[in-house]
Design a protein around this motif. Structure first.
Motif, PDB file in Angstrom:
ATOM      1  N   UNK A  49       0.828  -1.204   0.000  1.00  0.00           N
ATOM      2  CA  UNK A  49       0.000   0.000   0.000  1.00  0.00           C
ATOM      3  C   UNK A  49       0.873   1.268   0.000  1.00  0.00           C
ATOM      4  N   UNK A  68      -0.378  10.803   1.994  1.00  0.00           N
ATOM      5  CA  UNK A  68      -1.523  11.692   2.098  1.00  0.00           C
ATOM      6  C   UNK A  68      -1.086  13.050   2.586  1.00  0.00           C
ATOM      7  N   UNK A 131       1.528  10.108   6.003  1.00  0.00           N
ATOM      8  CA  UNK A 131       1.083   8.712   6.002  1.00  0.00           C
ATOM      9  C   UNK A 131       1.188   8.093   4.599  1.00  0.00           C
ATOM     10  N   UNK A 136      -4.562   1.578  -4.928  1.00  0.00           N
ATOM     11  CA  UNK A 136      -5.308   0.345  -5.153  1.00  0.00           C
ATOM     12  C   UNK A 136      -6.705   0.335  -4.578  1.00  0.00           C
ATOM     13  N   UNK A 137      -7.144  -0.871  -4.192  1.00  0.00           N
ATOM     14  CA  UNK A 137      -8.506  -1.065  -3.724  1.00  0.00           C
ATOM     15  C   UNK A 137      -8.630  -0.622  -2.273  1.00  0.00           C
ATOM     16  N   UNK A 141      -6.905   9.867  -0.520  1.00  0.00           N
ATOM     17  CA  UNK A 141      -7.179  11.179   0.046  1.00  0.00           C
ATOM     18  C   UNK A 141      -8.518  11.740  -0.445  1.00  0.00           C
ATOM     19  N   UNK A 166     -11.167  11.032   7.503  1.00  0.00           N
ATOM     20  CA  UNK A 166      -9.963  10.260   7.202  1.00  0.00           C
ATOM     21  C   UNK A 166      -9.420   9.551   8.440  1.00  0.00           C
ATOM     22  N   UNK A 167      -9.598  10.152   9.612  1.00  0.00           N
ATOM     23  CA  UNK A 167      -9.185   9.447  10.836  1.00  0.00           C
ATOM     24  C   UNK A 167      -9.980   8.146  10.984  1.00  0.00           C
ATOM     25  N   UNK A 170      -8.965   5.622   8.185  1.00  0.00           N
ATOM     26  CA  UNK A 170      -7.510   5.545   8.000  1.00  0.00           C
ATOM     27  C   UNK A 170      -7.010   4.147   7.633  1.00  0.00           C
ATOM     28  N   UNK A 173      -7.026   3.601   4.132  1.00  0.00           N
ATOM     29  CA  UNK A 173      -6.032   4.384   3.390  1.00  0.00           C
ATOM     30  C   UNK A 173      -4.725   3.603   3.305  1.00  0.00           C
ATOM     31  N   UNK A 174      -4.429   2.884   4.385  1.00  0.00           N
ATOM     32  CA  UNK A 174      -3.136   2.188   4.428  1.00  0.00           C
ATOM     33  C   UNK A 174      -3.251   0.699   4.133  1.00  0.00           C
ATOM     34  N   UNK A 175      -4.452   0.280   3.703  1.00  0.00           N
ATOM     35  CA  UNK A 175      -4.646  -1.116   3.296  1.00  0.00           C
ATOM     36  C   UNK A 175      -5.377  -1.158   1.971  1.00  0.00           C
ATOM     37  N   UNK A 176      -5.426  -2.346   1.373  1.00  0.00           N
ATOM     38  CA  UNK A 176      -6.131  -2.499   0.094  1.00  0.00           C
ATOM     39  C   UNK A 176      -7.023  -3.733   0.171  1.00  0.00           C
ATOM     40  N   UNK A 177      -8.044  -3.659   1.041  1.00  0.00           N
ATOM     41  CA  UNK A 177      -8.879  -4.845   1.264  1.00  0.00           C
ATOM     42  C   UNK A 177     -10.236  -4.694   0.599  1.00  0.00           C
TER      43      UNK A 177
END
Lengths: 382, 80, 439
Positions: A49, A68, A131, A136-137, A141, A166-167, A170, A173-177
């Protein structure tokens, strides 16, 4: 502070004036690996990610670390971005359409030190400065507008609602699940400086009360014909008004039932403000997209007609958004965008899955297009 | 086009209307010089701004044009 | 010590996402300390007061800004948005706090040298607060006083070789996707044409020329990363006319699981092993793909270039090489009569920088002539197309009607025939008619 002249002579504005030169040329700013391989890229891959590699026909590779950023940014923060780019990227960087910052390096061994450096930087208040993610998925932002920081017609704040959202989002934002990318956008009034009308999830500030009329000052501050002309629905007409003391003065009257709360009259006439604590709040829209992938581009649909402004973190809004994201994550097929999922399962099912109340406000009654949104078939679900 | 005459027509028309309204859309200027193409009128108007006869007023999304210094906006905006 | 208490905003400092409040606070502090010995040209406590007035808005649930329309730089109708605080006595540092739009470079690449020059200028003559970037694409300088506007413009043009962007009834700052500079799918050089058009139409960008705003956006492929199809009066979207390039070995690589599908975009989901039939062939909206004897076949004539298969297997599939762009017109946000997507006007046009994009400029100029003549005040191009009809646009641009222009043909027969389209015209002879039809 003493005034320091740039060389400009206010008495002769045309003296030595330079105009119409446009922006700087893009290729002055290309990192060498980009300049060399432009037009020759073969494929790309998201390594993790926030980290991409693009591979060129020449065999060159460029590694991009995406971070971001709050689009509201101080020069101190920009200088820190520059310091990072100087240290790791030979003084080059770029921004994305969605207000992310991209640091590019030309070999894989430069990625880890860059990432480590980025992760180590935090604001005094504890949040990350840079961050890594937004690929991806997942959720990248949020593009947004000015809000209370600088606009005269917002119905909510932009930076605040975005930070709160975004909090909450979040992790995505840092994963693609997720089944596909999920684009969130925010605009602080119906004029939509940020075009949120084609986003998977759109946060929209909305006024619900017509403008107030400062009769005593209106004719002094504004040109009445301009205020009248500013109204897109022709709801404003000239009027004679009696003020305290019995004096009759020129002013305007607003046909309240025609007002769509756009604030255009306030732009022309400061005596017609429309900001209102109880009147103003949030509309949530869902299911839009701009990509032509698989299905046509789609507009977002209103699924929550109003949520009150609840500063500083808008918990009801962020809870609702989180619920929609989770229902989508659980229910959609791989590659399916939010709107495609909602259309496949049916909007009646969408409201059920997302635990959203359906109200009369969500049925379109605005002009001709409304008819095409009603159901003209017996194919529906119970 | 007789540019001098066009400029004169624009100034006279704006002065005549200035009591009720000081700012106009670009399209309103086309009507003042009906025989010319919009593009030509636009260029005359923009040149008159350069020559400090007219000034722009911007709502951010649209631009209005009027006689320099006329109207209530300057005062309301604290810029007079 | 902060100038204003900000208990509500302080609650936006926690959490993982970068806090704009923390950033504003660090800027307020930096200005107060002034370690660079800058002779600040607007109040040193501007950012303190910005935090103060924002806190007040959080408390009231209402904005405290007023619009101003007069301020600008001499001779330009756009690029500056006037802003005044409605609590100037409590927040004198932001009493006058105008925005400037600075035309960003196409592709939004920067050198740190250039960004630092911008920072130095904005520190010195403005609030030091920016948007990187605004919705249209410009770099936004957020907050300065009226006397500084010309000074900043002078420094930008003389020292930084940099101009302002557009606002008002002008051409707005054109913007583009990353294009071929770092994307294998771009069907044309978005940066080259975006820059060219920006330079070509500087007059239209800086001085009011139109009934309302006008936007150009350039997307290198139908994925539409800059959302041109949703928000540009003319969207330029890359496309191709020949066959999708296939590397059959790489297709086998995906099937074997050697490469992650969709460029690794789904790495954190539990999607199981890649299934080319389920994930590509059966999702194809035109059904033009099939697996035959283990080989991927594409009936390219039936393909509508939606990008799905290419997105899923970037190592195996690439757009063709006979590339150009499609022009779609009239997209806009909902106000007033509802949102509009761009409608297809030109299915394919070559992108030729060697003749200054002649074929594209021709269409742009024809559309502008029509809109300048016929567009009502504050009517976007898309609304004019709706009001006068798609046919009228075809007339004005000299483009022939074709089935690609419609999703489906009309469902009503109410065709308003023109007199010259009907043999004999509209003046049939009633006397002649009566010879055979009694009264």
């Amino acid at each position: 502070m003493a005034f320091v002249s740039s060389g400009y002579n206010p008495k002769k504005p045309m003296e030595n004036r330079i105009t119409d030169i446009g922006p700087r040329k893009y290729d002055e700013f290309y990192p060498p690996v980009i300049a060399k391989n432009k037009g020759k890229w073969k494929y790309h891959e998201i390594l993790e990610p926030g980290v991409l590699v693009h591979v060129s026909e020449t065999g060159d590779e460029v590694f991009t670390v995406r971070v971001g950023g709050a689009r509201l940014m101080s020069v101190t923060h920009i200088r820190e971005i520059c310091e990072i780019a100087d240290k790791h990227c030979d003084g080059h960087l770029r921004f994305t359409t969605r207000n992310n910052i991209e640091f590019m390096v030309d070999s894989k061994d430069k990625v880890e030190p860059l990432k480590k450096d980025l992760a180590s930087r935090k604001f005094d208040g504890g949040s990350f400065k840079f961050p890594v993610g937004g690929t991806g998925a997942g959720i990248t932002n949020i593009v947004h507008t000015q809000g209370w920081i600088h606009c005269h017609t917002p119905a909510t704040d932009a930076s605040g609602t975005v930070k709160a959202t975004m909090d909450v989002l979040y992790d995505d934002f840092s994963k693609m699940r997720l089944p596909a990318q999920l684009r969130v956008s925010m605009a602080c009034c119906l004029n939509m400086c940020g075009a949120v009308h084609c986003s998977d999830i759109a946060i929209l500030g909305y006024h619900r009360k017509p403008p107030m009329l400062d009769h005593e000052y209106l004719d002094k501050m504004c040109e009445i014909p301009l205020a009248i002309a500013a109204c897109p629905t022709a709801a404003i007409k000239p009027a004679k008004v009696e003020i305290a003391g019995g004096e009759k003065i020129k002013s305007v009257a607003v046909k309240n039932e025609r007002c769509m709360y756009c604030g255009n009259c306030y732009t022309m006439c400061p005596s017609m403000p429309l900001a209102d604590t109880e009147g103003d709040g949030i509309v949530l829209m869902v299911g839009g997209k701009v990509s032509n992938r698989v299905s046509n581009p789609m507009f977002s649909k209103v699924v929550v007609s109003f949520l009150p402004n609840d500063m500083p973190r808008w918990p009801e809004m962020t809870d609702t958004i989180k619920r929609i994201v989770e229902a989508y994550a659980a229910g959609a097929n791989k590659y399916e965008r939010v709107g495609e999922w909602a259309e496949r399962i049916g909007w009646e099912r969408f409201f059920e899955k997302c635990e959203l109340e359906f109200t009369h406000h969500l049925i379109d009654d605005f002009r001709d297009a409304a008819y095409y949104t009603w159901r003209q078939t017996t194919n529906f679900k119970f | 086009m007789d540019i001098e005459a066009a400029r004169e027509t624009i100034l006279t028309t704006l002065k005549k209307k200035s009591k009720s309204k000081s700012k106009f859309y670009l399209k309103d200027f086309y009507k003042m010089i009906p025989d010319e193409k919009p593009r030509a009128v636009k260029n005359v108007v923009n040149k008159m701004v350069q020559d400090e006869l007219l000034e722009y007023w911007s709502s951010g999304s649209t631009t209005l044009i009027g006689l320099k210094g006329m109207g209530k906006q300057a005062h309301a905006e604290d810029e007079d | 010590m902060a100038k204003h208490e900000t208990p509500l905003l302080d609650q936006l400092e926690s959490g993982p996402w970068p806090s704009f409040v923390s950033d504003l606070k660090q800027e307020a502090e930096a200005r107060a300390k002034n370690e660079r010995n800058i002779e600040y040209q607007i109040p040193v406590d501007a950012v303190d007061d910005l935090l103060g007035v924002l806190e007040l808005s959080f408390k009231h649930g209402r904005t405290h800004w007023k619009h101003g329309g007069i301020v600008g730089v001499f001779g330009y109708g756009g690029g500056v948005i006037g802003r005044y605080c409605d609590q100037p006595d409590n927040f004198p540092g932001v009493a006058h706090f105008h925005t400037m739009r600075v035309n960003h470079p196409a592709g939004k690449y920067y050198t740190t040298e250039y960004l630092k020059q911008l920072c130095d200028l904005w520190d010195f003559r403005g609030s030091g607060i920016t948007n990187m970037h605004g919705s249209t694409g410009d770099i936004i300088f957020l907050g300065t006083t009226t006397p500084q506007l010309e000074e900043i413009f002078y420094e930008l043009t003389h020292n930084l070789n940099q101009d302002l962007g557009g606002s008002g009834s002008n051409l707005r700052t054109p913007s583009d996707c990353i294009g071929s500079s770092r994307c294998e799918w771009a069907c044309f050089d978005t940066q080259a044409i975006c820059h060219f058009m920006t330079k070509e139409f500087q007059d239209e960008l800086h001085r009011p020329a139109f009934p309302y705003k006008f936007k150009f956006k350039f997307d290198g492929c139908p994925n539409c990363c800059v959302a041109s199809i949703a928000r540009a009066d003319i969207s330029f979207i890359g496309t191709w006319r020949d066959d999708i390039r296939i590397d059959q070995d790489a297709v086998q690589g995906y099937i074997a699981g050697d490469y992650p599908p969709n460029g690794g975009a789904h790495a954190d989901g539990n999607w199981g092993a890649f299934d080319i039939n389920k994930e590509v062939v059966n999702i194809c909206p035109t059904g033009c793909m099939s697996m035959q004897d283990g080989k991927l076949e594409i009936d390219n004539k039936e393909c509508t270039r939606c990008m799905h298969c290419i997105n899923v297997m970037p190592r195996a599939l690439r757009p063709g090489t006979d590339t150009g762009l499609s022009m779609l017109v009239g997209a806009k946000a909902p106000i007033l009569d509802g949102a509009q997507m761009g409608s297809l006007l030109v299915p394919f046009v070559e992108v030729n920088p060697d003749n200054d994009y002649e074929a594209i400029i021709e269409v742009i100029e024809a559309l502008w002539d029509w809109w300048m003549e016929e567009g009502k005040n504050r009517e976007r191009l898309g609304e004019l197309i709706k009001r006068q009809g798609f046919q009228k646009m075809l007339d004005m641009t000299g483009i022939k009607p074709m089935p690609q222009h419609v999703q489906e043909p009309r469902t009503n027969p109410y065709i308003f025939w023109k007199e010259d389209e009907v043999p004999g015209g509209f003046n049939a002879d009633i006397t002649e008619f009566r010879k055979h039809h009694l009264r």
